[in-house]
Design a protein around this motif. Structure first.
Motif, mmCIF file in Angstrom:
data_model
loop_
_atom_site.group_PDB
_atom_site.id
_atom_site.type_symbol
_atom_site.label_atom_id
_atom_site.label_comp_id
_atom_site.label_asym_id
_atom_site.label_seq_id
_atom_site.Cartn_x
_atom_site.Cartn_y
_atom_site.Cartn_z
ATOM 1 N N ILE A 36 13.202 56.459 11.051
ATOM 2 C CA ILE A 36 12.978 57.591 10.158
ATOM 3 C C ILE A 36 11.767 57.328 9.257
ATOM 4 N N ASP A 37 11.197 56.148 9.318
ATOM 5 C CA ASP A 37 9.947 55.905 8.605
ATOM 6 C C ASP A 37 8.859 56.710 9.306
ATOM 7 N N PRO A 38 8.222 57.662 8.629
ATOM 8 C CA PRO A 38 7.337 58.606 9.314
ATOM 9 C C PRO A 38 5.963 58.067 9.682
ATOM 10 N N MET A 39 5.685 56.805 9.378
ATOM 11 C CA MET A 39 4.384 56.228 9.706
ATOM 12 C C MET A 39 4.494 55.002 10.597
ATOM 13 N N SER A 40 5.688 54.499 10.811
ATOM 14 C CA SER A 40 5.871 53.253 11.540
ATOM 15 C C SER A 40 5.596 53.396 13.028
ATOM 16 N N GLN A 41 6.102 54.491 13.642
ATOM 17 C CA GLN A 41 6.001 54.644 15.089
ATOM 18 C C GLN A 41 5.409 56.007 15.448
ATOM 19 N N ASN A 42 4.401 55.987 16.295
ATOM 20 C CA ASN A 42 3.770 57.225 16.755
ATOM 21 C C ASN A 42 4.335 57.580 18.124
ATOM 22 N N GLU A 43 5.511 58.168 18.126
ATOM 23 C CA GLU A 43 6.212 58.530 19.357
ATOM 24 C C GLU A 43 6.733 59.943 19.185
ATOM 25 N N SER A 44 6.643 60.748 20.220
ATOM 26 C CA SER A 44 6.819 62.190 20.086
ATOM 27 C C SER A 44 8.166 62.595 19.481
ATOM 28 N N LEU A 45 9.273 62.120 20.048
ATOM 29 C CA LEU A 45 10.584 62.516 19.525
ATOM 30 C C LEU A 45 10.761 62.023 18.091
ATOM 31 N N LEU A 150 -5.758 64.908 10.106
ATOM 32 C CA LEU A 150 -4.952 65.113 8.900
ATOM 33 C C LEU A 150 -3.547 65.573 9.256
ATOM 34 N N ASN A 151 -3.409 66.265 10.368
ATOM 35 C CA ASN A 151 -2.124 66.773 10.817
ATOM 36 C C ASN A 151 -1.263 65.696 11.483
ATOM 37 N N THR A 152 -1.612 64.428 11.275
ATOM 38 C CA THR A 152 -0.797 63.318 11.779
ATOM 39 C C THR A 152 -0.199 62.479 10.648
ATOM 40 N N VAL A 153 -0.589 62.756 9.408
ATOM 41 C CA VAL A 153 -0.155 61.913 8.284
ATOM 42 C C VAL A 153 0.849 62.671 7.424
ATOM 43 N N PHE A 154 2.101 62.231 7.464
ATOM 44 C CA PHE A 154 3.157 62.844 6.657
ATOM 45 C C PHE A 154 2.997 62.463 5.191
ATOM 46 N N MET A 155 3.363 63.403 4.327
ATOM 47 C CA MET A 155 3.289 63.163 2.888
ATOM 48 C C MET A 155 4.607 62.578 2.376
ATOM 49 N N MET A 156 4.485 61.444 1.670
ATOM 50 C CA MET A 156 5.649 60.755 1.120
ATOM 51 C C MET A 156 5.539 60.659 -0.399
ATOM 52 N N SER A 157 6.657 60.435 -1.051
ATOM 53 C CA SER A 157 6.683 60.291 -2.511
ATOM 54 C C SER A 157 6.268 58.880 -2.906
ATOM 55 N N LYS A 158 5.223 58.777 -3.685
ATOM 56 C CA LYS A 158 4.731 57.475 -4.153
ATOM 57 C C LYS A 158 5.797 56.746 -4.965
ATOM 58 N N SER A 159 6.389 57.435 -5.937
ATOM 59 C CA SER A 159 7.356 56.775 -6.820
ATOM 60 C C SER A 159 8.625 56.387 -6.073
ATOM 61 N N TRP A 160 9.051 57.223 -5.115
ATOM 62 C CA TRP A 160 10.261 56.911 -4.337
ATOM 63 C C TRP A 160 10.027 55.670 -3.478
#
Length: 525
Positions: A36-45, A150-160
């Motif tokens: 569920i880490d949105p930057m760790s793995q670049n896999e379609s599903l 740009l459409n490959t980078v999910f936005m995450m909360s810095k403080s979280w």
């Protein structure tokens, strides 16, 4: 009886939660999101599921065109500068406000070594906060597909992320148990409720979502079901509502069933074979003291021993398009027949090439293959093994779930492997830099699992990546394809079709990137 009881219990549970079954979507496919880490793995599903939770600054519509997302507007001030205005009033799922600080942080997180988005994020230059709702991107070189990247980078909360010691993406290859692998805090239309890897992932609708949801789904239960027959039985019985990857051989039977429907369309994805061309001796081969895949004749022999039309007609049931280009779509090649042309199937020519290379009796090698990632992946590998046996290349097939397969590939622990490549971006750049290039520091060549080094090809790609003139760039792209094809650094197979299967009461939007967008799904009675 057990199935009826299971369904009754599900209905009771939904009713107790204040939900009707019509508001719950139960879907399945052979694989499972890797993390569920949105930057760790670049896999379609993995990206598909994460996109229900996390969002981009620039989103895509139902036809894959660009539309405002977390950014409401943008402009290219000059060839090396872009400015974005952020959407006001957006909150993360835990109530934290979304601001420019989160954008700058997310881009920084995406270029970390443990991020598989770093090749794309690195091409976006340096983000700079102008104010809470304005971000400026300053590039070091022209990027002709800036918005695609740009459409490959999910936005995450810095403080979280700081709070949970997750400022860097999960190190998936080394099996890090990161907080972000099981917990999420995005701005998207759905909220993560629970995550049980290889068992079940549950989402619920975000009641405070800033955008419009065209569908009626309130709860989502995703279940990986590896076995094809079991997965189809679950759909036909009504235990699941939607299957992302019905087996091609079952399509006719599904079309004849009045309780289900098949939603068809091509996918932007090419499936191909890679070979270790870096080591002086293969890890898994009968050949000692040298590496047969360093020899162009051997690579060409494997290519020419593949009867791709038989794979298309007998194995894929016509649900594939053979190609000679490792590119996700003809949009990347311009449909150029010279680029798309395959080497001819010729067993005798393949045998002669092997003999000329010093392997008249062939050799033995291990083929690594996923068994729950691509359509018929393991069966394709089995078929290749039988075809290569005709030229005395004996294959030890090592098929495994993608959760095991991809960490193995990332470590370079392979001699011969299957890989697929595709998604929403059809421009050649997003195949060239991660797949074709020499391995580098900024995600360049990350998916060059064969670790070949072709300095001429690498320099050509580097030049095309910053060429702003579309006419010049088109010519450069063709030259790169032809150079790569002549070197047989990979063996292309086909572009797969993606038919979806659903209960007849389900309305979905089939996109060519094979993403099921939950906000567009309607479950009828």
């Amino acid at each position: 009886m057990k199935r009826m009881l299971k369904t009754s219990l599900l209905i009771a549970a939904l009713t107790a939660a204040g939900l009707s079954p019509a508001q719950t979507l139960r879907w399945a496919s052979a694989g499972d999101p890797q993390t569920i880490d949105p930057m760790s793995q670049n896999e379609s599903l993995t990206n598909n599921v994460n996109h229900q939770i996390y969002e981009f600054l620039v989103e895509r519509d139902k036809k894959l065109g660009f539309i405002p997302g977390l950014a409401t507007e943008w402009k290219q001030d000059n060839p090396l500068k872009w400015t974005f205005k952020l959407r006001r009033g957006v909150k993360f799922h835990d109530g934290r406000p979304f601001t420019a600080d989160d954008v700058v942080f997310s881009l920084g997180r995406a270029v970390e070594k443990t991020s598989q988005m770093n090749a794309y994020a690195g091409a976006l230059g340096t983000p700079k906060k102008i104010d809470d709702h304005t971000v400026e991107f300053n590039l070091t070189q022209v990027n002709p597909i800036f918005l695609d990247h740009l459409n490959t980078v999910f936005m995450m909360s810095k403080s979280w992320c700081e709070e949970h010691k997750a400022t860097k993406p999960q190190d998936y290859a080394n099996k890090e148990e990161a907080y972000t692998a099981f917990h999420a805090n995005g701005t998207g239309p759905f909220v993560l409720v629970s995550r049980q890897p290889d068992v079940k992932t549950t989402l619920k609708r975000n009641p405070n979502y800033w955008g419009k949801l065209d569908g009626n789904v309130q709860e989502v239960i995703y279940t990986p079901i590896k076995n094809d027959a079991t997965r189809m039985a679950a759909l036909i019985s009504g235990e699941v509502d939607f299957v992302l990857d019905p087996p091609p051989r079952d399509l006719e039977k599904l079309r004849d069933n009045k309780q289900v429907k098949v939603i068809e369309g091509p996918e932007n994805r090419v499936v191909f074979i890679g070979m270790d061309q870096g080591r002086d001796e293969l890890l898994y081969s009968s050949v000692k003291g040298k590496n047969p895949f360093k020899d162009l004749r051997v690579r060409t022999a494997l290519y020419q021993a593949i009867d791709i039309e038989t794979i298309k007609t007998k194995l894929m049931n016509g649900q594939s398009t053979p190609t000679g280009a490792v590119a996700s779509s003809t949009l990347a090649t311009g449909g150029d027949p010279e680029v798309e042309k395959r080497l001819p199937y010729d067993v005798n020519a393949a045998k002669k090439l092997l003999a000329d290379a010093g392997y008249p009796d062939g050799f033995e090698v291990t083929l690594d293959c996923p068994n729950n990632r691509y359509i018929n992946d393991e069966r394709i590998c089995q078929t290749l093994a039988s075809m290569w046996a005709r030229i005395n290349v004996k294959i030890r097939l090592n098929a495994m779930p993608k959760s095991t397969y991809f960490p193995k590939m990332e470590k370079g622990d392979t001699s011969l492997y299957m890989l697929g490549w595709g998604g929403s971006i059809t421009d050649a750049e997003t195949t060239f830099t991660p797949v074709y290039r020499n391995r580098g520091d900024k995600g360049q060549g990350f998916y060059n699992y064969g670790n070949y080094k072709d300095d001429k090809l690498d320099a050509m790609i580097a030049a095309s990546s910053k060429e702003g003139d579309p006419v010049k760039r088109k010519a450069m792209i063709k030259e790169i394809f032809l150079t790569h094809n002549a070197a047989v650094h990979h063996i292309p197979l086909h572009r797969q079709f993606i038919p979806w299967a659903a209960r007849t009461n389900l309305e979905v939007v089939h996109r060519a990137d094979n993403w099921l967008e939950l906000r567009w799904v309607t479950v009828g009675k």
